[in-house]
Design an enzyme around this catalytic site. Sequence first.
Site, PDB file in Angstrom:
ATOM      1  CG  ASP A 199      -3.968  69.907 -20.760  1.00 38.73           C
ATOM      2  OD1 ASP A 199      -4.657  70.187 -19.755  1.00 38.73           O
ATOM      3  OD2 ASP A 199      -4.413  69.269 -21.729  1.00 38.73           O
ATOM      4  CD  GLU A 251      -6.648  66.536 -23.979  1.00 40.58           C
ATOM      5  OE1 GLU A 251      -6.094  66.976 -22.958  1.00 40.58           O
ATOM      6  OE2 GLU A 251      -7.551  67.152 -24.586  1.00 40.58           O
ATOM      7  NE  ARG A 308     -13.406  64.407 -20.964  1.00 37.13           N
ATOM      8  CZ  ARG A 308     -14.369  65.339 -20.958  1.00 37.13           C
ATOM      9  NH1 ARG A 308     -15.636  64.986 -21.117  1.00 37.13           N
ATOM     10  NH2 ARG A 308     -14.069  66.606 -20.785  1.00 37.13           N
ATOM     11  CE  LYS A 322      -6.658  72.677 -25.870  1.00 31.18           C
ATOM     12  NZ  LYS A 322      -7.900  72.894 -25.111  1.00 31.18           N
TER      13      LYS A 322
END
Length: 503
Positions: A297, A358, A360, A286
């Site tokens: 997250d 990531e 999922r 990122k």
Amino acid sequence: MDFSIKGCDWSKGEAKGFLTGKSDCIVLGIFEAQTLSGAALDIDTATKGLISRVIKAGDMDGKRGKTLFLHEVSGIGASRVLLVGLGKQDAFNQKAYNDAVTAAWRALLATKVVQVTFTLAQLPVDERSSDWGVRAAILALRNETYRFTQMKSKPEPASHTLKRVVFSVDPSDEKAAKVAVKQAVALANGMDLTRDLGNLPGNVCTPTYLGNTAKKIAKDWGLKAEVLGLKQIQALKMGSFLSVARASVEPPQFIVLHYQGAAAKAAPVVLVGKGITFDTGGISLKPGEGMDEMKYDMCGAGSVLGTMRAVAEMGLKINVVAIVPTCENMPGGNATKPGDIVTSMKGLTIEVLNTDAEGRLILCDALTYAERFKPAAVIDVATLTGACVIALGGHNSGLFSTDDALAGELLDASREANDPAWRMPLDDEYQDQLKSNFADLANIGGRPAGAVTAACFLSRFTESYPWAHLDIAGTAWKGGAAKGATGRPVPLLAQFLIDRAGQ
């Protein structure tokens, strides 16, 4: 803080106890039309027209959110009266009510009041009863008083002195309002836990920390906790989950928390929360700007743990299982690379085209694991896609489901809990975007409909039970001056479970 309920029908002259009872302040609502009714009319009569005179003088116009304190008021037991503008009477809805109660709490918390009499819960809001108003008011107050100070070397003490709130409610709602108080306090406690977990930095709130939090919830509230480590996860053949965790020095954890409020044979609702405690994006790194917010997250995991705490405190008559796959997503010499192919617990092979998709990858193995509970429904919660933020902003969580009845229940719960969600499409046509030349499916489907294709990916692992997915990337936290976790969607999830439990 102590909350109590007192029934009162102001229109029938039952207000004597409120008029003469000692209190630091009584809170009254005023519409823009400036027509007095209910509590405001009774207080105006008791004070020989004081409120009418204040309105006539132009000091209170009733505009939404405006507040005015009246001091040393004669004729009543309260030493102050707080007038709160409600806006236009014909436009008085849930948002207007929440704006009014928030304005009231902010005004009160800036003073030295200790005990308050609160009459706004009896206002007519979209045909809702006053017990709904009580719960919404308590949650608004707890939202205003929440502070995250755990990481300060010298935490500032609370500046307010408010300790007790007495709610006036319609007599017919008195019993339900007492239940609402219990539910609201439990919800607020669950939301506070969710916020605390989200606001903690990634070097503190690690996968191990989340595992220990689950164990503490289990110990404090009589739940059963299982926290699986690396070897156990490997034994389960969760290759997709492990592909995300592999480059971090923090060991992954797979948390399973059981709440049994109904008969053992009753099928549970399973909540699955994404627990990426820090997301760098992995090899698909990122940008550095704003990456600090990737500590959030794990807010899906935090909301599931907060909901479990709230459910246990409320004592709901329902069985619930929480599943939290948790790890970090880091770059490194042994990190998963774009183009790598991994095998999920279900046996499906996945081409990892972007390591920053990531969430999922860890959720799909958790959704497969959920099958063993023969669930009545499975709801996964995740800060999954930036695409959902672009689509819905920070107001609505994205709701995806393959089951219309389940989606309807969740939307009803979102409205009741004032925790909005919006149903998004999940048509089969979107599945084509996940095709891979080299594996059973790819982990991304390109830029178009990114939130939808992420949900489509998850749906491949949910064919044996009713399933819904909540993308909370836009609602789990706020940036800017008000930066911090919101505690959402704990109210939505808890209300769904309250409704399922029939309580």
